[in-house]
Motif scaffolding. Structure first.
Motif, short mmCIF file in Angstrom:
data_model
loop_
_atom_site.label_atom_id
_atom_site.label_comp_id
_atom_site.label_asym_id
_atom_site.label_seq_id
_atom_site.Cartn_x
_atom_site.Cartn_y
_atom_site.Cartn_z
N MET A 15 0.84 -1.21 0.00
CA MET A 15 0.00 0.00 0.00
C MET A 15 0.87 1.26 0.00
O MET A 15 0.54 2.26 -0.65
N LEU A 16 2.00 1.20 0.71
CA LEU A 16 2.90 2.35 0.75
C LEU A 16 3.49 2.61 -0.63
O LEU A 16 3.58 3.76 -1.09
N VAL A 17 3.88 1.53 -1.35
CA VAL A 17 4.44 1.69 -2.69
C VAL A 17 3.40 2.31 -3.62
O VAL A 17 3.71 3.23 -4.40
N ILE A 18 2.14 1.82 -3.52
CA ILE A 18 1.08 2.37 -4.37
C ILE A 18 0.85 3.85 -4.07
O ILE A 18 0.70 4.69 -4.97
N LEU A 45 1.41 6.98 -6.69
CA LEU A 45 0.37 7.95 -7.03
C LEU A 45 0.79 9.37 -6.69
O LEU A 45 0.50 10.32 -7.42
N ARG A 46 1.48 9.52 -5.59
CA ARG A 46 1.94 10.85 -5.18
C ARG A 46 2.97 11.39 -6.16
O ARG A 46 2.95 12.58 -6.53
N ALA A 47 3.89 10.50 -6.59
CA ALA A 47 4.90 10.92 -7.56
C ALA A 47 4.26 11.32 -8.88
O ALA A 47 4.66 12.30 -9.52
N ARG A 48 3.24 10.53 -9.30
CA ARG A 48 2.55 10.84 -10.55
C ARG A 48 1.88 12.21 -10.46
O ARG A 48 1.92 13.01 -11.42
#
Length: 336
Positions: free
Chosen positions: A308-311, A315-318
């Motif tokens: 979940m942290l990776v996802i 999303l935050r980076a995108r």
């Protein structure tokens, strides 16, 4: 020791066909056993392939699946080798003579046995006959046979000659059919009190019961619960029963739309509750064994917080990249 039994019962004619196939471990060159029945018997060799057909028909389905492996962290999926390093990886001649109190009703050689059907007035007279005809037995056999003599049942004495007499031999006997009239189908379950069975011995009694309905089993003495170490492993109405039992029982003896109920008894020492009787079960639901699942390959599925942290980080980076692009060139702004 393994014993397989087929019982076909027709409640209209009150006829039971009893087919027995057994495997014995014995040091003796010859051995014998007694089978009591409530009426005169017809004896015949039976096609033992019926047991194979029934075993195939009732075996669990085989299912192949991919194994789903769930991990607590994504690290386990990416570096499984590292995780593995962290966590711990009797006389064989035909019987002769009939002493007082014993009547020889029939003699026959069948399925490798010498069989003699007897009727006796008292158990001591029957024991004398057995002794005079080469059967060796312990004294507790007298009390074992007494209830059947008192009920005027007949007793079939079987004698088999096939052991070496020098070392323990596993004997797979041919199947023999006994057909007789009875008001209720039964299996001669009682054993002499002095019969010794090793606690480490594995023992299986498998009964294939064929009748117009699903059946249940119980011991004569209701104080003893037969189901404590036995179970119904299969119960299905099968229109192909006559074909499955071809050669095992007389043609036309299988009831129409017969049910096949299979019982497995794993008692090492049988309870002292008398013989085993069968009756129509209060439940007529089918019983099918669960499938046997064979796993082929593995699908690794991480179900964990770090995924979940990776996802979240992706999303935050995108979103951050989209914001920078929007500021640099408004034409490429990403609408949300």
């Amino acid at each position: 020791r393994t014993e397989n039994v087929i019982i076909v019962y027709d409640p209209v004619t009150k006829t039971q066909h009893f087919v027995r196939q057994a495997e014995f471990h014995s040091l003796a060159k010859d051995f014998g056993f007694l089978v009591p029945t409530p009426s005169m018997v017809e004896l015949a060799e039976s096609d033992s392939l019926a047991f194979n057909r029934l075993a195939v028909a009732t075996q669990p389905k085989q299912v192949t699946r991919s194994r789903r492996v769930f991990h607590s962290t994504l690290f386990e999926v990416l570096f499984p080798a590292a995780i593995d390093s962290i966590f711990t990886n009797v006389d064989s001649s035909l019987p002769t003579g009939s002493p007082a109190g014993v009547e020889v009703l029939h003699r026959q050689a069948v399925a490798g046995y010498d069989a003699t059907v007897l009727r006796a007035d008292d158990p001591e007279a029957l024991m004398n006959w057995l002794q005079e005809n080469g059967y060796e037995f312990k004294s507790d056999l007298t009390e074992w046979i007494r209830p059947y003599i008192e009920k005027c049942w007949v007793v079939t004495a079987f004698k088999y000659s096939g052991g070496t007499g020098t070392s323990e031999t596993t004997l797979q006997t041919k199947a023999v059919r006994m057909s007789f009239a009875t008001d209720q189908p039964f299996f001669p379950y009682r054993e002499p009190t002095g019969q010794t069975v090793s606690a480490s011995e594995k023992r299986l009694l498998k009964v294939f019961m064929i009748s117009p309905s699903r059946m249940s089993g119980s011991l004569e003495d209701s104080r003893f619960d037969w189901t404590t170490n036995s179970e119904t492993v299969y119960a299905v109405e099968n229109p192909e029963m006559a074909a499955l039992l071809k050669g095992a029982v007389p043609e036309g003896s299988v009831p129409d739309n017969a049910w096949l109920t299979v019982f497995e008894d794993r008692f090492v020492r049988r309870p002292a509750g008398g013989d085993l009787y069968f009756a129509k079960s209060t439940s007529q639901q089918t019983v099918i064994p669960p499938p046997i699942i064979h796993y082929q390959g593995s699908v690794h599925i991480p179900l964990c917080a770090d995924v979940m942290l990776v996802i979240f980080l992706a999303l935050r980076a995108r979103k951050a990249i989209a914001a920078r692009v929007s500021r640099a060139n408004p034409r490429f702004a990403v609408r949300h």
